[in-house]
Design a protein around this motif. Structure first.
Motif, PDB file in Angstrom:
ATOM      1  N   PRO A  45      19.455  35.446  -0.424  1.00 42.59           N
ATOM      2  CA  PRO A  45      18.772  36.751  -0.390  1.00 42.59           C
ATOM      3  C   PRO A  45      17.272  36.580  -0.143  1.00 42.59           C
ATOM      4  CG  PRO A  45      19.359  36.138  -2.639  1.00 42.59           C
ATOM      5  CD  PRO A  45      20.038  35.156  -1.742  1.00 42.59           C
ATOM      6  N   SER A  46      16.689  37.592   0.503  1.00 42.05           N
ATOM      7  CA  SER A  46      15.252  37.555   0.782  1.00 42.05           C
ATOM      8  C   SER A  46      14.472  37.718  -0.516  1.00 42.05           C
ATOM      9  CB  SER A  46      14.880  38.681   1.759  1.00 42.05           C
ATOM     10  OG  SER A  46      15.576  38.527   2.971  1.00 42.05           O
ATOM     11  N   GLU A  47      13.640  36.746  -0.820  1.00 42.52           N
ATOM     12  CA  GLU A  47      12.833  36.797  -2.038  1.00 42.52           C
ATOM     13  C   GLU A  47      11.673  35.814  -1.920  1.00 42.52           C
ATOM     14  OE1 GLU A  47      14.847  35.333  -5.492  1.00 42.52           O
ATOM     15  OE2 GLU A  47      15.895  33.759  -4.381  1.00 42.52           O
ATOM     16  N   LEU A  54      -1.295  33.489   4.645  1.00 42.05           N
ATOM     17  CA  LEU A  54      -0.888  34.086   3.379  1.00 42.05           C
ATOM     18  C   LEU A  54      -1.229  35.565   3.362  1.00 42.05           C
ATOM     19  CD1 LEU A  54       0.343  33.292   0.608  1.00 42.05           C
ATOM     20  CD2 LEU A  54      -1.995  33.098  -0.235  1.00 42.05           C
ATOM     21  N   THR A  55      -0.254  36.409   3.024  1.00 43.97           N
ATOM     22  CA  THR A  55      -0.464  37.854   2.906  1.00 43.97           C
ATOM     23  C   THR A  55      -0.731  38.199   1.451  1.00 43.97           C
ATOM     24  OG1 THR A  55       1.032  38.248   4.737  1.00 43.97           O
ATOM     25  CG2 THR A  55       0.531  40.122   3.320  1.00 43.97           C
ATOM     26  N   PHE A 103       6.506  24.165  11.416  1.00 46.09           N
ATOM     27  CA  PHE A 103       7.888  24.405  11.018  1.00 46.09           C
ATOM     28  C   PHE A 103       8.041  25.869  10.607  1.00 46.09           C
ATOM     29  CE2 PHE A 103       7.482  19.879  10.377  1.00 46.09           C
ATOM     30  CZ  PHE A 103       8.740  19.364  10.662  1.00 46.09           C
ATOM     31  N   VAL A 104       9.170  26.453  10.988  1.00 48.41           N
ATOM     32  CA  VAL A 104       9.586  27.762  10.468  1.00 48.41           C
ATOM     33  C   VAL A 104      10.958  27.548   9.838  1.00 48.41           C
ATOM     34  CG1 VAL A 104      10.143  30.156  10.981  1.00 48.41           C
ATOM     35  CG2 VAL A 104       8.285  29.019  12.218  1.00 48.41           C
ATOM     36  N   LEU A 105      11.010  27.627   8.525  1.00 51.60           N
ATOM     37  CA  LEU A 105      12.232  27.350   7.777  1.00 51.60           C
ATOM     38  C   LEU A 105      12.824  28.661   7.269  1.00 51.60           C
ATOM     39  CD1 LEU A 105      10.911  24.334   5.655  1.00 51.60           C
ATOM     40  CD2 LEU A 105      11.981  24.263   7.913  1.00 51.60           C
ATOM     41  N   MET A 106      14.073  28.913   7.617  1.00 50.23           N
ATOM     42  CA  MET A 106      14.757  30.122   7.145  1.00 50.23           C
ATOM     43  C   MET A 106      15.305  29.883   5.748  1.00 50.23           C
ATOM     44  SD  MET A 106      14.420  32.327   9.546  1.00 50.23           S
ATOM     45  CE  MET A 106      15.572  33.552   8.881  1.00 50.23           C
ATOM     46  N   ALA A 125       0.834  -1.188   0.000  1.00 45.50           N
ATOM     47  CA  ALA A 125       0.000   0.000   0.000  1.00 45.50           C
ATOM     48  C   ALA A 125       0.874   1.246   0.000  1.00 45.50           C
ATOM     49  CB  ALA A 125      -0.920  -0.003   1.210  1.00 45.50           C
ATOM     50  N   ALA A 126       0.392   2.314  -0.680  1.00 46.89           N
ATOM     51  CA  ALA A 126       1.118   3.569  -0.725  1.00 46.89           C
ATOM     52  C   ALA A 126       1.158   4.187   0.664  1.00 46.89           C
ATOM     53  CB  ALA A 126       0.435   4.517  -1.718  1.00 46.89           C
ATOM     54  N   PRO A 127       2.261   4.910   1.018  1.00 47.90           N
ATOM     55  CA  PRO A 127       2.335   5.522   2.349  1.00 47.90           C
ATOM     56  C   PRO A 127       1.262   6.585   2.508  1.00 47.90           C
ATOM     57  CG  PRO A 127       4.127   6.290   0.945  1.00 47.90           C
ATOM     58  CD  PRO A 127       3.451   5.178   0.211  1.00 47.90           C
ATOM     59  N   LEU A 128       0.812   6.769   3.721  1.00 48.39           N
ATOM     60  CA  LEU A 128      -0.184   7.798   4.014  1.00 48.39           C
ATOM     61  C   LEU A 128       0.516   9.142   4.184  1.00 48.39           C
ATOM     62  CD1 LEU A 128      -2.389   5.894   6.594  1.00 48.39           C
ATOM     63  CD2 LEU A 128      -2.937   6.377   4.210  1.00 48.39           C
ATOM     64  N   HIS A 129      -0.026  10.173   3.507  1.00 51.66           N
ATOM     65  CA  HIS A 129       0.522  11.525   3.629  1.00 51.66           C
ATOM     66  C   HIS A 129      -0.415  12.366   4.480  1.00 51.66           C
ATOM     67  CE1 HIS A 129       2.410  10.143  -0.196  1.00 51.66           C
ATOM     68  NE2 HIS A 129       3.449  10.786   0.307  1.00 51.66           N
ATOM     69  N   PRO A 130       0.128  13.105   5.446  1.00 53.39           N
ATOM     70  CA  PRO A 130      -0.719  14.059   6.160  1.00 53.39           C
ATOM     71  C   PRO A 130      -0.959  15.283   5.279  1.00 53.39           C
ATOM     72  CG  PRO A 130       1.538  14.281   6.898  1.00 53.39           C
ATOM     73  CD  PRO A 130       1.518  13.121   5.919  1.00 53.39           C
ATOM     74  N   VAL A 131      -1.979  16.051   5.609  1.00 57.66           N
ATOM     75  CA  VAL A 131      -2.197  17.317   4.904  1.00 57.66           C
ATOM     76  C   VAL A 131      -1.196  18.335   5.440  1.00 57.66           C
ATOM     77  CG1 VAL A 131      -3.835  19.148   4.397  1.00 57.66           C
ATOM     78  CG2 VAL A 131      -4.623  16.781   4.565  1.00 57.66           C
ATOM     79  N   VAL A 132      -0.453  18.978   4.528  1.00 57.21           N
ATOM     80  CA  VAL A 132       0.574  19.954   4.904  1.00 57.21           C
ATOM     81  C   VAL A 132       0.200  21.303   4.299  1.00 57.21           C
ATOM     82  CG1 VAL A 132       3.016  20.546   4.815  1.00 57.21           C
ATOM     83  CG2 VAL A 132       2.327  18.142   4.971  1.00 57.21           C
ATOM     84  N   PHE A 133       0.056  22.317   5.144  1.00 54.30           N
ATOM     85  CA  PHE A 133      -0.255  23.674   4.696  1.00 54.30           C
ATOM     86  C   PHE A 133       1.038  24.494   4.721  1.00 54.30           C
ATOM     87  CE2 PHE A 133      -4.013  21.931   6.725  1.00 54.30           C
ATOM     88  CZ  PHE A 133      -5.014  22.196   5.791  1.00 54.30           C
ATOM     89  N   TRP A 134       1.246  25.299   3.680  1.00 55.48           N
ATOM     90  CA  TRP A 134       2.467  26.096   3.642  1.00 55.48           C
ATOM     91  C   TRP A 134       2.173  27.537   3.244  1.00 55.48           C
ATOM     92  CZ3 TRP A 134       5.420  28.482  -0.315  1.00 55.48           C
ATOM     93  CH2 TRP A 134       4.859  28.397  -1.606  1.00 55.48           C
ATOM     94  N   ALA A 135       3.028  28.399   3.746  1.00 61.59           N
ATOM     95  CA  ALA A 135       2.965  29.821   3.387  1.00 61.59           C
ATOM     96  C   ALA A 135       4.397  30.353   3.449  1.00 61.59           C
ATOM     97  CB  ALA A 135       2.049  30.585   4.335  1.00 61.59           C
ATOM     98  N   GLN A 136       4.611  31.595   2.971  1.00 66.24           N
ATOM     99  CA  GLN A 136       5.965  32.136   2.965  1.00 66.24           C
ATOM    100  C   GLN A 136       5.962  33.649   3.141  1.00 66.24           C
ATOM    101  OE1 GLN A 136       8.212  32.326  -0.717  1.00 66.24           O
ATOM    102  NE2 GLN A 136       6.339  31.935  -1.941  1.00 66.24           N
ATOM    103  N   LYS A 137       7.074  34.117   3.636  1.00 67.08           N
ATOM    104  CA  LYS A 137       7.422  35.527   3.609  1.00 67.08           C
ATOM    105  C   LYS A 137       8.741  35.645   2.874  1.00 67.08           C
ATOM    106  CE  LYS A 137       5.021  36.650   7.917  1.00 67.08           C
ATOM    107  NZ  LYS A 137       5.149  37.200   9.297  1.00 67.08           N
ATOM    108  N   ALA A 138       9.266  36.826   2.786  1.00 64.18           N
ATOM    109  CA  ALA A 138      10.506  37.017   2.031  1.00 64.18           C
ATOM    110  C   ALA A 138      11.655  36.227   2.646  1.00 64.18           C
ATOM    111  CB  ALA A 138      10.859  38.509   1.967  1.00 64.18           C
TER     112      ALA A 138
END
Length: 366
Positions: free
Chosen positions: A87-89, A111-112, A80-83, A2-15
C-alpha cells in the motif's frame, strides 16, 4: 584491510516511490543487485576520494518491487526510482536498521514539505551541508596523514638500507683485504675511511629522528653512541696521521660494521612493519660478544693514540691564554678510557634488559 569507500547517497520518497541519487561521476563497471529487501551497489567512479571503487548495501525498511523499479547512469550521478511493494504510505526511514550512516543523506532538492515545517527543513539542510564539509575535511586530513606515514616509511627504509650498504662495503673490504690477504692497514684505511666517515656523519639522523617524533625511540642512547664514535673517528684517529697504519683500527672498524650489519636491517624491517625472527634474534644477541670487543678496541685505540698526542701536543691549550683555561689531550684520553670502563657495564645491562624483554622466558602459570 582498509574499509570500503562509500559514495554519498541522497534519498527522498513519495507515497509510492523511493528515489536514490548516488553522487558519483564517470561510473564504470557497475555491479547492481536489487531485491525486494535490499540493494547492493558496486562501481568504479569519481567521488569524494577521487577515482576509486565505491560500494554500499541498503537493507530497506520495507520491501520494494524490483520489476517496477529502474535506474539510470549519467555522467554526473546514478539515479534510482524504486517502487514500494504494498500500500502507498510514507516510510519512517529508508533502512531496516535505525543506525545512521554518514554517507546516507536526505535529498532536500526532492523532499516535499509543508509550509509550517519549512524553517525546520532549512535548518536541517544547513546542518547537512555543515556535516558534509566536516566529512570532506576529515577525508583530507586522513589523506594527509596517510601520505605522511608513507613518506616516513620510505625515508626510514632508504636511510637504513644505505647505511647497511655502507657498512657492508667496509666489513667486506677489511675482511678480504686486511684479514685474508694481509694488506697493510694504511692502504686499507685509505679505501674505507671515506664511506665510514659518511656513514658516521649521517648517523646524526638517528638523534634527530626521535626528537622530531619520526621514530618512537629515545634520543639519548643514539646520542651517546654518535658522540662517542665520532669523537674516536674524527678527533682521535683522523686527528693524528700516525694512527692511520695501526692494525688496531681494522679490528675496531670490523666490530663497528659487524654490529651495524644486523642493526640496520632490523630497523629497516621495523620501518615497514615487518619482522624476521633471525634478524631480531641477532639484533638482541650479537651484541653479547661484540659490545665488549668494541669497548676493548676503543680503549686500545685511545691507548695507542696517547704517545702520539703526548709527543705532538696537538689540541693542548697551555696557560697563559685569553680564556685562562688549560687543556691536555693526553690527560683527556686517560679520562676517556676510565669513562668507557665505567659506562660499559651500564650499557651492557641496558642491552641485557632489552633482550630479556624481547626473548626472556615467560612465567609459567600453575
Amino acid at each position: 584491510m582498509a574499509a570500503p569507500l562509500h559514495p554519498v547517497v541522497f534519498w527522498a520518497q513519495k507515497a509510492e516511490t523511493v528515489t536514490l541519487r548516488v553522487d558519483l561521476k564517470d561510473v564504470k563497471d557497475p555491479e547492481i543487485d536489487l531485491t525486494k529487501e535490499s540493494l547492493t551497489f558496486k562501481v568504479i567512479g569519481v567521488g569524494a576520494a577521487g577515482l576509486n571503487s565505491y560500494q554500499f548495501t541498503l537493507n530497506f525498511y520495507k520491501s520494494v518491487d524490483p520489476e517496477g523499479s529502474a535506474f539510470r547512469i549519467t555522467d554526473r550521478e546514478v539515479n534510482f526510482v524504486l517502487m514500494k511493494d504494498g500500500p502507498s504510505e510514507e516510510w519512517t526511514r529508508l533502512t531496516l536498521s535505525e543506525e545512521k550512516q554518514p554517507w546516507l543523506k536526505i535529498d532536500f532538492d526532492k523532499l516535499t514539505v509543508d509550509d509550517d515545517s519549512e524553517d525546520e527543513e532549512l535548518r536541517r539542510k544547513a546542518e547537512f551541508e555543515e556535516e558534509q564539509l566536516k566529512q570532506i575535511q576529515k577525508q583530507l586530513t586522513e589523506s594527509e596523514a596517510e601520505a605522511y606515514t608513507d613518506l616516513k616509511k620510505m625515508y626510514l627504509c632508504v636511510y637504513n638500507f644505505l647505511q647497511f650498504i655502507g657498512y657492508s662495503y667496509i666489513f667486506i673490504y677489511l675482511t678480504v683485504n686486511f684479514v685474508i690477504k694481509g694488506q697493510g692497514m694504511r692502504q686499507a684505511y685509505s679505501k674505507i675511511i671515506l664511506p665510514l666517515s659518511v656513514c658516521q656523519v649521517f648517523a646524526v639522523l638517528e638523534v634527530i629522528n626521535p626528537l622530531l617524533g619520526i621514530v618512537k625511540t629515545g634520543a639519548m642512547a643514539p646520542l651517546i653512541q654518535f658522540t662517542g664514535r665520532n669523537m674516536v673517528l674524527f678527533v682521535v684517529i683522523r686527528g693524528e696521521d700516525r694512527m692511520v697504519g695501526e692494525p688496531v683500527l681494522c679490528y675496531l672498524f670490523l666490530i663497528w660494521s659487524s654490529i651495524e650489519l644486523v642493526r640496520y636491517p632490523f630497523y629497516m624491517l621495523c620501518s615497514i612493519g615487518q619482522e624476521s625472527m633471525i634478524i631480531s634474534w641477532l639484533r638482541y644477541t650479537i651484541w653479547i660478544p661484540l659490545y665488549p670487543a668494541g669497548f676493548l678496541f676503543e680503549i686500545l685505540s685511545l691507548w695507542t693514540a696517547i704517545p702520539f698526542y703526548e709527543a705532538s701536543k696537538k689540541y693542548n691549550l697551555e696557560l697563559p691564554n685569553a680564556w685562562n683555561v688549560s687543556f691536555d689531550m693526553t690527560t683527556f684520553l686517560y679520562i676517556w678510557i676510565v669513562g668507557i670502563l665505567s659506562a660499559s657495564p651500564m650499557m651492557m645491562s641496558h642491552m641485557w634488559r632489552q633482550r630479556q624483554k624481547r626473548f626472556g622466558s615467560k612465567k609459567k602459570v600453575h
